[in-house]
Design an enzyme around this catalytic site. Structure first.
Site, PDB file in Angstrom:
ATOM      1  N   THR A 224      -6.053  -3.988   7.635  1.00 38.67           N
ATOM      2  CA  THR A 224      -6.310  -5.368   7.115  1.00 38.67           C
ATOM      3  C   THR A 224      -5.931  -6.374   7.929  1.00 38.67           C
ATOM      4  O   THR A 224      -6.639  -6.351   8.883  1.00 38.67           O
ATOM      5  CB  THR A 224      -4.538  -5.342   5.520  1.00 38.67           C
ATOM      6  OG1 THR A 224      -4.863  -6.828   5.752  1.00 38.67           O
ATOM      7  CG2 THR A 224      -3.676  -4.864   6.977  1.00 38.67           C
TER       8      THR A 224
ATOM      9  N   ALA B   9     -15.117 -19.053   1.005  1.00 42.03           N
ATOM     10  CA  ALA B   9     -15.747 -18.870   1.561  1.00 42.03           C
ATOM     11  C   ALA B   9     -14.860 -18.049   2.687  1.00 42.03           C
ATOM     12  O   ALA B   9     -15.431 -18.371   3.684  1.00 42.03           O
ATOM     13  CB  ALA B   9     -16.723 -19.724   1.956  1.00 42.03           C
TER      14      ALA B   9
ATOM     15  N   SER C  40       0.611  -1.194   0.000  1.00 42.73           N
ATOM     16  CA  SER C  40       0.353   0.160   0.419  1.00 42.73           C
ATOM     17  C   SER C  40       0.209   1.617   0.244  1.00 42.73           C
ATOM     18  O   SER C  40       0.435   2.302  -0.373  1.00 42.73           O
ATOM     19  CB  SER C  40      -0.961   0.412   1.414  1.00 42.73           C
ATOM     20  OG  SER C  40      -1.773  -0.625   0.855  1.00 42.73           O
TER      21      SER C  40
ATOM     22  N   LYS D 297     -10.682  -6.877   9.885  1.00 43.77           N
ATOM     23  CA  LYS D 297     -11.387  -6.346   9.251  1.00 43.77           C
ATOM     24  C   LYS D 297     -12.642  -6.219   9.920  1.00 43.77           C
ATOM     25  O   LYS D 297     -13.256  -5.021   9.810  1.00 43.77           O
ATOM     26  CB  LYS D 297     -11.313  -6.641   7.850  1.00 43.77           C
ATOM     27  CG  LYS D 297     -10.293  -6.519   7.016  1.00 43.77           C
ATOM     28  CD  LYS D 297     -10.495  -6.892   5.599  1.00 43.77           C
ATOM     29  CE  LYS D 297      -9.255  -6.558   4.535  1.00 43.77           C
ATOM     30  NZ  LYS D 297      -9.205  -6.984   3.289  1.00 43.77           N
TER      31      LYS D 297
HETATM   32  P1  NAP Z   1      -9.555 -16.555   3.555  1.00 41.66           P
HETATM   33  O1  NAP Z   1     -10.665 -15.272   4.001  1.00 41.66           O
HETATM   34  O2  NAP Z   1      -8.205 -16.877   4.555  1.00 41.66           O
HETATM   35  O3  NAP Z   1      -9.779 -17.578   2.582  1.00 41.66           O
HETATM   36  C1  NAP Z   1      -9.467 -18.069   2.353  1.00 41.66           C
HETATM   37  C2  NAP Z   1     -10.288 -19.083   1.288  1.00 41.66           C
HETATM   38  O4  NAP Z   1      -9.624 -20.416   0.921  1.00 41.66           O
HETATM   39  C3  NAP Z   1     -11.142 -20.409   2.498  1.00 41.66           C
HETATM   40  O5  NAP Z   1     -12.132 -20.523   1.524  1.00 41.66           O
HETATM   41  C4  NAP Z   1     -10.316 -20.991   2.534  1.00 41.66           C
HETATM   42  O6  NAP Z   1     -11.623 -22.259   3.077  1.00 41.66           O
HETATM   43  C5  NAP Z   1      -9.362 -21.686   1.157  1.00 41.66           C
HETATM   44  N1  NAP Z   1      -8.615 -22.620   1.925  1.00 41.66           N
HETATM   45  C6  NAP Z   1      -8.065 -22.104   2.139  1.00 41.66           C
HETATM   46  N2  NAP Z   1      -6.880 -23.212   2.177  1.00 41.66           N
HETATM   47  C7  NAP Z   1      -7.543 -24.642   1.102  1.00 41.66           C
HETATM   48  C8  NAP Z   1      -7.187 -26.007   0.985  1.00 41.66           C
HETATM   49  N3  NAP Z   1      -6.423 -26.437   1.613  1.00 41.66           N
HETATM   50  N4  NAP Z   1      -7.806 -26.289   0.329  1.00 41.66           N
HETATM   51  C9  NAP Z   1      -8.970 -25.403  -0.351  1.00 41.66           C
HETATM   52  N5  NAP Z   1      -9.797 -24.504   0.392  1.00 41.66           N
HETATM   53  C10 NAP Z   1      -8.912 -23.965   0.861  1.00 41.66           C
HETATM   54  O7  NAP Z   1      -8.575 -15.202   2.309  1.00 41.66           O
HETATM   55  P2  NAP Z   1      -9.374 -14.317   2.168  1.00 41.66           P
HETATM   56  O8  NAP Z   1      -9.449 -12.672   2.950  1.00 41.66           O
HETATM   57  O9  NAP Z   1     -10.577 -14.648   1.663  1.00 41.66           O
HETATM   58  O10 NAP Z   1      -8.352 -14.111   0.676  1.00 41.66           O
HETATM   59  C11 NAP Z   1      -8.469 -15.338  -0.087  1.00 41.66           C
HETATM   60  C12 NAP Z   1      -7.159 -14.698  -1.189  1.00 41.66           C
HETATM   61  O11 NAP Z   1      -8.249 -13.737  -1.569  1.00 41.66           O
HETATM   62  C13 NAP Z   1      -5.860 -15.409  -1.009  1.00 41.66           C
HETATM   63  O12 NAP Z   1      -4.857 -15.603  -1.751  1.00 41.66           O
HETATM   64  C14 NAP Z   1      -5.889 -12.946  -0.807  1.00 41.66           C
HETATM   65  O13 NAP Z   1      -4.709 -13.224  -1.428  1.00 41.66           O
HETATM   66  C15 NAP Z   1      -6.238 -12.711  -2.292  1.00 41.66           C
HETATM   67  N6  NAP Z   1      -7.113 -11.593  -1.912  1.00 41.66           N
HETATM   68  C16 NAP Z   1      -6.679 -10.874  -2.863  1.00 41.66           C
HETATM   69  C17 NAP Z   1      -6.764  -9.304  -2.746  1.00 41.66           C
HETATM   70  C18 NAP Z   1      -6.990  -8.903  -3.792  1.00 41.66           C
HETATM   71  O14 NAP Z   1      -6.608  -7.278  -3.702  1.00 41.66           O
HETATM   72  N7  NAP Z   1      -6.514  -8.649  -4.923  1.00 41.66           N
HETATM   73  C19 NAP Z   1      -7.555  -8.731  -1.477  1.00 41.66           C
HETATM   74  C20 NAP Z   1      -8.332  -9.328  -0.630  1.00 41.66           C
HETATM   75  C21 NAP Z   1      -7.646 -10.990  -0.786  1.00 41.66           C
HETATM   76  P3  NAP Z   1     -12.120 -23.267   4.154  1.00 41.66           P
HETATM   77  O15 NAP Z   1     -12.938 -22.081   4.591  1.00 41.66           O
HETATM   78  O16 NAP Z   1     -12.287 -24.642   3.905  1.00 41.66           O
HETATM   79  O17 NAP Z   1     -10.939 -23.170   5.104  1.00 41.66           O
END
Ligand code: NAP
Length: 482
Positions: A67, A134, A22, A71
């Protein structure tokens, strides 16, 4: 940026914050727009979030990003919360409100992603969307799909209860007509559907997702699977699933092309990462804090800086006027650093099968500049560990200047008009100098080009001495500099 008594502070609260990108966005915008604000990351523990927000207000901090993991928790410490952020259940931006004596919470992740996909010409209206994951990001994506009038949303997650919770929350919002426009749409158009048990485990069999009968899907990959360094992982790797995908958007942006994106493309779909989501959530936050509109050319420059941070390249690019020594210095530098050497003019001549002079004569300067842009797009992907000597006019187009920065560290070899004239006066292969007064032409061209070279480069190297060893040493010192 010079900090003075009137400089405002903006920043980030989270834990960890050390790797945040950021500051590149916000300090970059402040510098480019001449706005006196500085962005600083603050590491805050979960049990200190309320005090941190209170303290930030007392310290006159203009605005904050929030972050992980705060959040959601930060919402209890705010004077009010924007409706979208409330529905998503996550705030990533705090905007100072003097009247209410506190901060108002917003979610700029969702509009950030929306701005990215709209820019790429993707519309969610009446489309069937699959959201993989999710977690926090997934909820914002599902909400966005709902607001944008997606026809049907399948939410697939390893932990089915988390998917069900998001689906139930979102269906409730849709049923209440809380989301603007959703009242007028067909009930099914506003519903979030979840297909029975979703158990996203690698490898998963087709029977886990073959209940999705539609084709032409838009899929958002919102799990953390595939993130660098685990670049060969993907939650679903069956090509039958990918054959149904028209457009795939991976929220992960590192690597630039995830396994998910590769599979979408291999099966005929279009695929995007979400680095622009990161960019735009920052731009939208910046605009809320400073009540300004960030111009598109500044946003494009910041995007290049982000890409340079996330996907660093080890090439060295030499720019400058004809006769500034780009080829001579470039070849000697390549030898000294054990790198390859490429001259863009020679490369273009070889590809076109004609000389630069002929291209100018037969196709015109504009066409030559277009070829230069096309060449840079190709070279920025293909070159590594290379010294690149560029044509003198290459950085004049802002598009090319950005591509050069994406290709490597950019050095402007500068020299006075007199020195340049001495170096090129006997060269008959310079189409731009075939005039009555070549020295005058050099002076007027340099006047126009110097500020553009300075803007396009990372470093200026004075070459007036004509001492190659000294010039190479100056460049080498900068190359190892962080
Ligand atoms: P989060 O709340 O930790 O959620 C992680 C997700 O990944 C959950 O649905 C989880 O499933 C799943 N997951 C993790 N390990 C897994 C596995 N071994 N097998 C299957 N599913 C698995 O993370 P988040 O904040 O939602 O972020 C998700 C992604 O989006 C991250 O990679 C993050 O870097 C990216 N992101 C990008 C931006 C951007 O600006 N481009 C912004 C926000 C996030 P369970 O629910 O079953 O644990």
């Amino acid at each position: 940026m010079m900090v003075s008594g009137s400089t405002r502070t903006i920043g980030l609260i989270g834990n960890p914050v050390e790797h945040t990108l950021s500051p590149v966005i916000h300090n970059g915008i402040s510098d480019a727009m001449g706005i006196a604000s500085v962005y600083v990351p603050f590491k805050v523990d979960s049990d200190g979030i309320g005090e941190a927000v209170k303290g930030a207000y007392e310290l006159n901090i203009l605005g904050l990003n929030v972050t992980v993991p705060h959040k959601n928790a930060v919402m209890a410490s705010l004077v009010s919360i924007d409706e979208d952020a409330l529905h998503i259940g996550a705030v990533n931006t705090l905007v100072r409100d003097e009247d209410k004596h506190g901060y108002v919470g917003y979610n700029t992740d969702m509009p950030g992603l929306l701005r990215q996909i709209k820019e790429d010409g993707i519309s969610l209206k009446d489309r069937t969307v699959v959201v993989l994951g999710a977690g926090g990001a997934s909820k914002a994506v599902v909400y966005m799909c709902l607001k944008e009038g997606a026809d049907k949303i399948y939410l697939l997650n390893r932990t089915i209860d988390k998917a069900k919770k998001i689906a139930d929350d979102m269906n409730e919002i849709a049923a209440l007509g809380i989301v603007k426009d959703s009242k007028d749409t067909d009930a099914s158009a506003s519903k979030v559907e979840h297909v029975e048990k979703r158990d996203i485990v690698i490898p998963r069999s087709i029977k886990d997702y073959n209940k999705i009968t539609e084709n032409n899907l838009i899929v958002f990959q919102a799990t953390s699977i595939g993130l660098s360094p685990n670049v060969d992982e993907v939650v679903i790797d069956d090509s039958e699933f990918y054959k149904k995908i028209d457009t795939g958007i991976d929220l992960i942006y590192n690597p630039a092309e995830t396994k998910f994106m590769k599979l979408v493309k291999a099966n005929g779909g279009k695929a995007y990462n979400a680095l622009k989501m990161l960019l735009y959530q920052g731009v939208i936050a910046y605009e809320l804090w400073h009540n300004v509109k960030v111009p598109d050319d500044i946003i494009a420059d910041i995007y290049v800086e982000l890409k340079r941070q996330v996907y660093p390249k080890d090439n060295i690019v030499l720019i400058g006027f004809m006769g500034s020594g780009k080829s001579t210095v470039g070849k000697a530098l390549a030898k000294s650093l054990n790198m390859d050497f490429l001259d863009t003019d020679e490369y273009i001549e070889e590809k076109a099968g004609m000389t630069i002079s002929d291209i100018f004569e037969k196709k015109g300067e504009e066409e030559f500049r277009r070829i230069e842009t096309e060449t840079l797009c190709e070279l920025k992907e293909s070159l590594a560990n290379t010294i690149i000597s560029t044509g003198g006019g290459m950085p004049l187009r802002s598009e090319n200047a950005r591509l050069l920065k994406e290709t490597g560290k950019v050095f402007y070899l500068s020299a006075s008009a007199g020195i340049i004239y001495d170096r090129v006066k006997d060269d008959t292969k310079r189409p731009l100098l075939m005039v009555d007064d070549p020295y005058g032409k050099i002076c007027s061209m340099m006047k126009e080009r110097k500020p553009l070279y300075e803007k396009a480069c990372d470093y200026v190297i004075d070459t007036n001495s004509n001492d190659i060893d000294e010039i190479i040493e100056k460049i080498q010192i900068k190359v190892v500099e962080k």
